[in-house]
Scaffold this active site. Sequence first.
Site, short mmCIF file in Angstrom:
data_model
loop_
_atom_site.label_atom_id
_atom_site.label_comp_id
_atom_site.label_asym_id
_atom_site.label_seq_id
_atom_site.Cartn_x
_atom_site.Cartn_y
_atom_site.Cartn_z
N GLY A 73 0.81 -1.21 0.00
CA GLY A 73 0.00 0.00 0.00
C GLY A 73 0.84 1.26 0.00
O GLY A 73 0.60 2.19 -0.76
N GLU B 42 9.86 4.21 7.15
CA GLU B 42 9.87 2.75 7.19
C GLU B 42 10.61 2.30 8.44
O GLU B 42 11.74 2.73 8.69
CB GLU B 42 10.54 2.18 5.94
CG GLU B 42 10.89 0.71 5.99
CD GLU B 42 9.69 -0.18 6.28
OE1 GLU B 42 9.79 -1.00 7.21
OE2 GLU B 42 8.65 -0.03 5.60
N HIS C 291 -0.78 -14.26 6.33
CA HIS C 291 -1.62 -13.24 5.71
C HIS C 291 -2.58 -12.66 6.72
O HIS C 291 -3.79 -12.90 6.67
CB HIS C 291 -2.37 -13.85 4.51
CG HIS C 291 -1.46 -14.44 3.47
ND1 HIS C 291 -1.69 -15.65 2.86
CD2 HIS C 291 -0.30 -13.97 2.96
CE1 HIS C 291 -0.72 -15.92 2.01
NE2 HIS C 291 0.14 -14.92 2.05
N GLY D 151 -2.99 -3.97 4.06
CA GLY D 151 -3.79 -5.17 4.27
C GLY D 151 -4.85 -5.02 5.34
O GLY D 151 -5.79 -5.83 5.39
#
Length: 561
Positions: A17, A36, A473, A506
């Site tokens: 994203g 980051e 996930h 996510g």
Amino acid sequence: MSRAHDHDVIVIGSGFGGSVAALRLAEKGYDVLVYEAGRRFADEDFARTSWDLRRYLWAPALGCYGVQRIHRLPHCLVLAGAGVGGGSLNYAQTLYVPPKPFFTDPQWSGITDWEAELAPHYATAQRMLGVVENPCDGPVERLMRDTAVELGTGASFRRTPVGVFFGEPGRRVPDPYFGGEGPDRTGCTQCGNCMVGCRVGAKNTLVKNYLALAERRGVVIEPLRTVTSVRPLDPAHPDEGYAVHTVRTDAHRRGRRDPRAATARHVVVAAGAWGTAQLLQTLKATALPGISDRLGWQTRTNSEALGGAMTVRVPRDVDLTRGVAITSSFHVDETTHVENVRYGKGSNAMGLLAVMQVDGGGRVPRPVRFLASALRHPGDFARSLSVRRWSERTVIALVMQTVDNSIVVSRRRGWFRWHLTSEQGHGEPNPTWIPQGNRAVRALARGLERATGERSRPGSSIGEILDIPMTAHFLGGAVIAESPDRGVVDPYQRLWGYPGISVVDGSTVSANLGVNPALTITAQAERAMALWPRRGEPDRRPKQGEPYVRLTERVAAGADG
């Protein structure tokens, strides 16, 4: 944009994203800064095998700044990524479009026809990530095909769509994807170590596409900076901008936190589902109390389980490690999808999480059944503890489902600090084991024994023995909804109550996909960024609370440039 801000947009995270946001907003004229938490890796910086824990594992307190995060909740064990490029550094580059149940899930299906609306953005994501059909074919792929036939679902077998440069193996060539704007690339050698970090340079990580192009357009990426807070410059008027506070991620090593703050009119939260959950839960308790009370609801594990078939030894003429990480898949039934997974030679550390397979359910607790099985089969138990040549004699099975189950993630005070915890949520209970998956793993073990002539047994992950399944996930928790009483972000992925903050990772995936989510996260981010105005132009998105307007047909056709 007011020049009173240090930047137009600050992006938190550089995964699927965040990388899309960085590139697309830079193309629209915005001044973009990316934070980051992880480090930056060149190809040669990745670990040679998973035993190089300092380069492979993410544990800053122990001096490990690698690509593999492991987190624990009461209801699942989470595998995630770290570093500039986020999960793309250690993911299996498997890029499926999900089946129809994902697009029609009740959580978000009332907003629009998501399958049609996202279609052009899936196409863009596939082009940017260099998706091709995996050409690798060997004993594992034949085993998967035969297993699908044995289970009566042979027609569902297929080779995976992957993001890998399959040029001449080991040969470095100029950028083959973006007309020379991207970095040079090297052809895949099929070493199998994709998930440890591709030292060859063949894997289409975000560093090779979105982030490389974003930096060419002036985007600044600051690695090893952890965001601690996002505060409105004026709490009474949050639309006037935010201050983003950070500290050094490697403060343990450097001996100083080096706190800083930068301001921006807009903030994009893209720290991955786990990182975003940690940040938004903290912000709701401190600086942004107006975040929806649905925060943490509809958190998903992709209804996932990890198992595998392991043989005692492998004949010299059989190589289970050759190929990319995931090369084929099949369906056990209409909701259950199985993929083979591999690590390369020498990458045996994840074998420490593997155990003998024991089914769940029933009155007898699974740990008790596991102990009884170990006592009945001491030889199998002893062999399951050995990680010697584990990657060379194991076929890992990744099982995913489209079943509607979820957990609720919240923030709880521990002995020394706040941490995330979980409880069962909406839909069916989050599965502690998947019967269809165990059946597929047993069939794989039988096939592996026939193929190698060596004793083979089905396996599982250590967490499942304790009814804590493992997921690669972790999704949801800040899902899309038409109102704040049903979700955390609006249909344009703006945070309800704080439209100057967008969430594009996510955590906004609103249903279990039953396939690997990276392509969907990328496509959703592409759509969200396509709806942003160009810098200085009017914002055509409706204000929060106004009826949803489908804008993407014009955007996809180029009407907005």
